[in-house]
Design a protein around this motif. Structure first.
Motif, PDB file in Angstrom:
ATOM      1  N   ARG A  56      26.489  60.639  68.246  1.00 42.81           N
ATOM      2  CA  ARG A  56      27.314  59.658  69.468  1.00 42.81           C
ATOM      3  C   ARG A  56      27.808  60.489  70.625  1.00 42.81           C
ATOM      4  N   ARG A  57      28.247  61.549  70.491  1.00 44.15           N
ATOM      5  CA  ARG A  57      28.659  62.238  71.421  1.00 44.15           C
ATOM      6  C   ARG A  57      27.490  62.593  72.265  1.00 44.15           C
ATOM      7  N   VAL A  58      26.303  62.885  71.593  1.00 43.08           N
ATOM      8  CA  VAL A  58      25.075  63.200  72.567  1.00 43.08           C
ATOM      9  C   VAL A  58      24.632  61.928  73.274  1.00 43.08           C
ATOM     10  N   LYS A  59      24.868  60.800  72.779  1.00 37.54           N
ATOM     11  CA  LYS A  59      24.538  59.601  73.489  1.00 37.54           C
ATOM     12  C   LYS A  59      25.683  59.361  74.704  1.00 37.54           C
ATOM     13  N   ALA A  60      26.535  60.025  74.496  1.00 41.06           N
ATOM     14  CA  ALA A  60      27.577  60.011  75.755  1.00 41.06           C
ATOM     15  C   ALA A  60      27.457  60.970  76.557  1.00 41.06           C
ATOM     16  N   ASN A  61      26.453  61.875  76.507  1.00 41.91           N
ATOM     17  CA  ASN A  61      25.896  63.153  77.258  1.00 41.91           C
ATOM     18  C   ASN A  61      27.029  64.206  77.201  1.00 41.91           C
ATOM     19  N   HIS A  62      27.767  64.298  76.224  1.00 41.19           N
ATOM     20  CA  HIS A  62      28.533  65.264  75.969  1.00 41.19           C
ATOM     21  C   HIS A  62      27.856  66.725  76.111  1.00 41.19           C
ATOM     22  N   PRO A  63      28.204  67.697  76.973  1.00 40.72           N
ATOM     23  CA  PRO A  63      27.504  68.966  77.124  1.00 40.72           C
ATOM     24  C   PRO A  63      27.383  69.974  75.775  1.00 40.72           C
ATOM     25  N   MET A  64      28.713  70.092  75.107  1.00 47.75           N
ATOM     26  CA  MET A  64      28.415  70.699  73.921  1.00 47.75           C
ATOM     27  C   MET A  64      27.673  70.186  72.780  1.00 47.75           C
ATOM     28  N   ALA A  65      27.912  68.895  72.727  1.00 49.93           N
ATOM     29  CA  ALA A  65      27.276  68.066  71.678  1.00 49.93           C
ATOM     30  C   ALA A  65      25.689  68.209  71.912  1.00 49.93           C
ATOM     31  N   LEU A  66      25.254  67.762  73.216  1.00 53.67           N
ATOM     32  CA  LEU A  66      23.739  68.268  73.503  1.00 53.67           C
ATOM     33  C   LEU A  66      23.430  69.488  73.017  1.00 53.67           C
ATOM     34  N   TRP A  67      24.132  70.574  73.446  1.00 58.18           N
ATOM     35  CA  TRP A  67      23.770  71.865  73.278  1.00 58.18           C
ATOM     36  C   TRP A  67      23.748  72.172  71.671  1.00 58.18           C
ATOM     37  N   ARG A  68      24.667  71.688  71.011  1.00 58.03           N
ATOM     38  CA  ARG A  68      24.660  72.040  69.530  1.00 58.03           C
ATOM     39  C   ARG A  68      23.618  71.208  68.776  1.00 58.03           C
ATOM     40  N   LEU A  69      23.289  70.013  69.143  1.00 61.07           N
ATOM     41  CA  LEU A  69      22.105  69.233  68.243  1.00 61.07           C
ATOM     42  C   LEU A  69      20.661  70.003  68.728  1.00 61.07           C
ATOM     43  N   GLY A  70      20.818  70.399  69.896  1.00 61.51           N
ATOM     44  CA  GLY A  70      19.532  71.070  70.362  1.00 61.51           C
ATOM     45  C   GLY A  70      19.307  72.563  69.581  1.00 61.51           C
ATOM     46  N   THR A  71      20.223  72.970  69.236  1.00 61.00           N
ATOM     47  CA  THR A  71      20.305  74.255  68.463  1.00 61.00           C
ATOM     48  C   THR A  71      20.009  73.900  66.863  1.00 61.00           C
ATOM     49  N   ILE A  72      20.641  72.801  66.569  1.00 62.16           N
ATOM     50  CA  ILE A  72      20.293  72.580  65.348  1.00 62.16           C
ATOM     51  C   ILE A  72      18.678  71.980  65.107  1.00 62.16           C
ATOM     52  N   TYR A  73      18.162  71.595  65.924  1.00 64.11           N
ATOM     53  CA  TYR A  73      16.718  71.030  66.067  1.00 64.11           C
ATOM     54  C   TYR A  73      15.957  72.389  66.105  1.00 64.11           C
ATOM     55  N   LEU A  74      16.439  73.432  66.929  1.00 64.18           N
ATOM     56  CA  LEU A  74      15.789  74.770  67.107  1.00 64.18           C
ATOM     57  C   LEU A  74      15.520  75.389  65.678  1.00 64.18           C
ATOM     58  N   SER A  75      16.708  75.280  64.791  1.00 64.10           N
ATOM     59  CA  SER A  75      16.618  75.896  63.527  1.00 64.10           C
ATOM     60  C   SER A  75      16.235  75.172  62.367  1.00 64.10           C
ATOM     61  N   GLY A  76      16.395  73.717  62.536  1.00 64.55           N
ATOM     62  CA  GLY A  76      15.962  72.896  61.495  1.00 64.55           C
ATOM     63  C   GLY A  76      17.147  72.678  60.232  1.00 64.55           C
ATOM     64  N   ASP A  77      18.379  72.937  60.943  1.00 65.90           N
ATOM     65  CA  ASP A  77      19.510  72.841  60.158  1.00 65.90           C
ATOM     66  C   ASP A  77      19.712  71.456  59.797  1.00 65.90           C
ATOM     67  N   LEU A  78      20.781  71.085  59.041  1.00 66.34           N
ATOM     68  CA  LEU A  78      21.370  69.890  58.390  1.00 66.34           C
ATOM     69  C   LEU A  78      20.345  68.642  58.107  1.00 66.34           C
ATOM     70  N   GLY A  79      19.196  69.451  57.623  1.00 69.77           N
ATOM     71  CA  GLY A  79      18.120  68.523  57.040  1.00 69.77           C
ATOM     72  C   GLY A  79      17.452  67.636  58.273  1.00 69.77           C
ATOM     73  N   LEU A  80      17.551  68.099  59.508  1.00 74.66           N
ATOM     74  CA  LEU A  80      16.812  67.298  60.451  1.00 74.66           C
ATOM     75  C   LEU A  80      15.431  67.877  60.770  1.00 74.66           C
ATOM     76  N   GLY A  81      15.123  69.069  60.212  1.00 70.87           N
ATOM     77  CA  GLY A  81      13.803  69.557  60.319  1.00 70.87           C
ATOM     78  C   GLY A  81      13.750  70.404  61.773  1.00 70.87           C
ATOM     79  N   LYS A  82      12.794  71.170  61.787  1.00 74.37           N
ATOM     80  CA  LYS A  82      12.807  71.895  63.018  1.00 74.37           C
ATOM     81  C   LYS A  82      11.976  71.145  64.025  1.00 74.37           C
ATOM     82  N   ASN A  83      12.460  70.789  65.241  1.00 75.71           N
ATOM     83  CA  ASN A  83      11.744  70.034  66.343  1.00 75.71           C
ATOM     84  C   ASN A  83      12.070  70.331  67.455  1.00 75.71           C
ATOM     85  N   ILE A  84      11.179  71.558  67.890  1.00 78.43           N
ATOM     86  CA  ILE A  84      11.026  72.125  69.300  1.00 78.43           C
ATOM     87  C   ILE A  84      11.074  71.388  70.455  1.00 78.43           C
ATOM     88  N   PRO A  85       9.996  70.396  70.763  1.00 79.64           N
ATOM     89  CA  PRO A  85      10.200  69.596  71.678  1.00 79.64           C
ATOM     90  C   PRO A  85      11.562  68.805  71.878  1.00 79.64           C
TER      91      PRO A  85
END
Length: 186
Positions: A16-45
């Motif tokens: 929800r915070r990503v949809k609102a363009n919150h900088p820290m949320a964007l950064w955190r979700l980006g790092t989660i996709y880099l590592s594949g944490d929280l069951g999201l799977g690695k997604n570099i793009p």
């Protein structure tokens, strides 16, 4: 503000915070996709998309992470050192000590000792112990003077004291709230 009670709740709040363009949320979700944490799977793009959005809205942490991604080929994308350096420079200009350290490492590898020392000096005065260690090593190898190392050490100690004072103040404020009965005692 919401307090998530599970990983799923935390992820939903983050999205929800990503949809609102919150900088820290964007950064955190980006790092989660880099590592594949929280069951999201690695997604570099997707990670790069989020990190670039975060950088555009002012996240120095996103600039730092993008610098790491473009510098280090282990992320699975083509190494782009000029792009990495631009991101680290942007982060360093916003006060990110880790990026200063990386810029210092890069300049040291290019044998630009004065520039490397300047980056390490700034970062050590921001409390970065790795930069202080690099200055100590540079001093041992006669790439900088003992006086420069002493200056860096004093700056590091001041930053370290300031951080500990802030932690102590936060602890005292928490204790005051806890003891006042506003929080339950267990």
């Amino acid at each position: 503000s919401e307090t998530p009670t599970s990983q799923m709740d935390a992820l939903a709040l983050l999205q929800r915070r990503v949809k609102a363009n919150h900088p820290m949320a964007l950064w955190r979700l980006g790092t989660i996709y880099l590592s594949g944490d929280l069951g999201l799977g690695k997604n570099i793009p997707r990670a790069l998309e989020l990190l670039h959005r975060a950088a555009e809205v002012g996240s120095r942490h996103a600039h730092d992470k993008l610098g790491q991604v473009y510098y280090n080929p282990n992320y699975g994308i083509k190494q782009d050192i000029p792009r990495a350096l631009r991101h680290w420079t942007d982060a360093a200009e916003q006060g990110h000590p880790n990026s200063r350290y990386y810029l210092g490492i890069h300049d040291g590898n290019k044998k630009r000792w004065g520039r490397a020392l300047a980056h390490f000096m700034i970062a050590s005065k921001m409390g970065d112990k790795h930069s202080l260690k690099m200055i100590k090593n540079m001093c041992k190898q006669n790439f900088c003077s003992r006086m420069e190392y002493a200056e860096a050490l004093r700056g590091f100690q001041l930053a370290d004291d300031e951080m500990h004072n802030k932690q102590r103040e936060d602890g005292q404020a928490f204790a005051k709230v806890f003891l006042s009965g506003l929080l339950p005692r267990y």
